[in-house]
Structure formats: C-alpha cells, structure tokens
Design an enzyme around this catalytic site. Structure first.
Site, PDB file in Angstrom:
ATOM      1  N   HIS A  60       0.678  -1.262  -0.074  1.00  0.00           N
ATOM      2  CA  HIS A  60      -0.012   0.002   0.145  1.00  0.00           C
ATOM      3  C   HIS A  60       0.918   1.203  -0.062  1.00  0.00           C
ATOM      4  O   HIS A  60       1.860   1.280   0.468  1.00  0.00           O
ATOM      5  CB  HIS A  60      -0.981   0.095   1.123  1.00  0.00           C
ATOM      6  CG  HIS A  60      -1.924  -1.060   1.096  1.00  0.00           C
ATOM      7  ND1 HIS A  60      -3.188  -0.861   0.435  1.00  0.00           N
ATOM      8  CD2 HIS A  60      -1.827  -2.387   1.773  1.00  0.00           C
ATOM      9  CE1 HIS A  60      -4.014  -2.132   0.698  1.00  0.00           C
ATOM     10  NE2 HIS A  60      -3.429  -2.724   1.300  1.00  0.00           N
ATOM     11  N   LYS A  67      14.426 -10.128   1.074  1.00  0.00           N
ATOM     12  CA  LYS A  67      15.626  -9.783  -0.090  1.00  0.00           C
ATOM     13  C   LYS A  67      15.844 -10.773  -1.072  1.00  0.00           C
ATOM     14  O   LYS A  67      15.417 -11.839  -0.732  1.00  0.00           O
ATOM     15  CB  LYS A  67      16.982  -9.443   0.633  1.00  0.00           C
ATOM     16  CG  LYS A  67      16.856  -8.234   1.796  1.00  0.00           C
ATOM     17  CD  LYS A  67      18.013  -7.896   2.223  1.00  0.00           C
ATOM     18  CE  LYS A  67      18.127  -6.841   2.997  1.00  0.00           C
ATOM     19  NZ  LYS A  67      19.231  -6.365   3.912  1.00  0.00           N
TER      20      LYS A  67
END
Length: 178
Positions: free
Chosen positions: A101, A158
């Site tokens: 968001h 990651k």
C-alpha cells in the site's frame, strides 16, 4: 479471459480446491489429478506439475508460469504473475506478496492511499530446484536463486542467491549448499 479459462477457474475454486489433501491415501491422488488438470488450463505456462494441493489461491492465474516437476503445497497464496522453475517444492502455507500500500501521505489514512503502481516485469521469480519450507513469506519482487532452501517460517525480504540456505525474520543466509 477466455470462456475455457473461466470454466476451469470455477471448477478449480468451486470444487477441486476443496477436495482431500493430495497425500491422503484414499482420494488424494484423484483430487490432485483434478487440480493439476484445471491449472494446466488456467496458467499461462504449466509444465508436468506434480502436485497442486488443496486450498491454494492464485487469483485468476492467467500470468502464472510453472515448470516441470514442481508442486504447490496446501494453503499457498501465490500472486497472479509468479514464475516458478523446475523441481520446486513448496511447503504448506507459503504466502507470496505481490504489492504494497502507499503510505507517503500522512494527512490521508493509509487505507485510502491505494496500492503502489506495479512495475513491468516486477514479479516473484523462483528458479529451478528450490525447496520452500512451511509458512514462508516472500515479499514482492523477489528473486529466489537456483538450488536454494528457504527454511520454515522465513520472511524473505531480499533476493536469495543461488544455493543459499536462508532462515529467520528477516531471512538471512545460514550457509550455502555444497
């Protein structure tokens, strides 16, 4: 979306997705066969998939690519544009995020700011021969390297290099496969 794809989406989500676990002795094989039959007609590319377990969610699946001998564990949530290589094993309850968001405007509630714009080619990619443990979370735009292992409960925020074993929250490299 074609009428054929819509039919198989309805068959998958309305019936096949609720059938017994793929590993159940009595009806598991038939249940798995029907789910695999459906996703071969839904996904953009679907190789010789071994397992699609129950209660899997993948949106409309029209951009999903999955290669040979890969499987999807029970209760997995996959984005509509994930790319999965060969020989990938997914444990139960894998959750892959495809968006975030917007949060930049502090004057406006976050729930009214909308989603971040999706970048072209910004999907999750899982390379060949990857083992993903139970209850793993993979954040958006991650690249999971060939031959890697994601330990149960890992939060992958990651990219994961080839042959790395990662675990924890956030996931860190524990060691490399030899």
């Amino acid at each position: 979306m074609t009428l054929k794809r819509k039919f198989f989406l309805i068959l998958f989500y309305g019936f096949a997705n609720h059938l017994p676990d793929s590993y159940q002795m009595l009806w598991g094989g038939v249940s798995n066969w029907l789910r695999v039959f459906c996703v071969k007609r839904i996904f953009k590319k679907c190789g010789n998939v071994t397992t699609v377990n129950r209660n899997v969610y993948f949106g409309n699946g029209c951009e999903i690519e999955i290669d040979d001998y890969s499987g999807i564990g029970a209760n997995c949530v996959l984005p509509n544009d994930i790319r999965i290589g060969k020989y990938v094993m997914m444990g139960p309850e894998l959750y892959c995020l495809s968006f975030s968001h917007k949060i930049s405007d502090v004057e406006k509630p976050m729930c009214f700011q909308g989603k971040e714009d999706k970048e072209a080619g910004a999907c999750i990619v899982i390379e060949d021969d990857v083992w993903i443990g139970a209850k793993v979370i993979i954040t958006k735009r991650r690249h999971i390297g060939k031959g890697s292992v994601l330990a149960a409960g890992a939060v992958v925020s990651k990219d994961v290099p080839d042959y790395a074993i990662v675990g924890g929250n956030p996931a860190k490299i524990i060691k490399y496969r030899e």
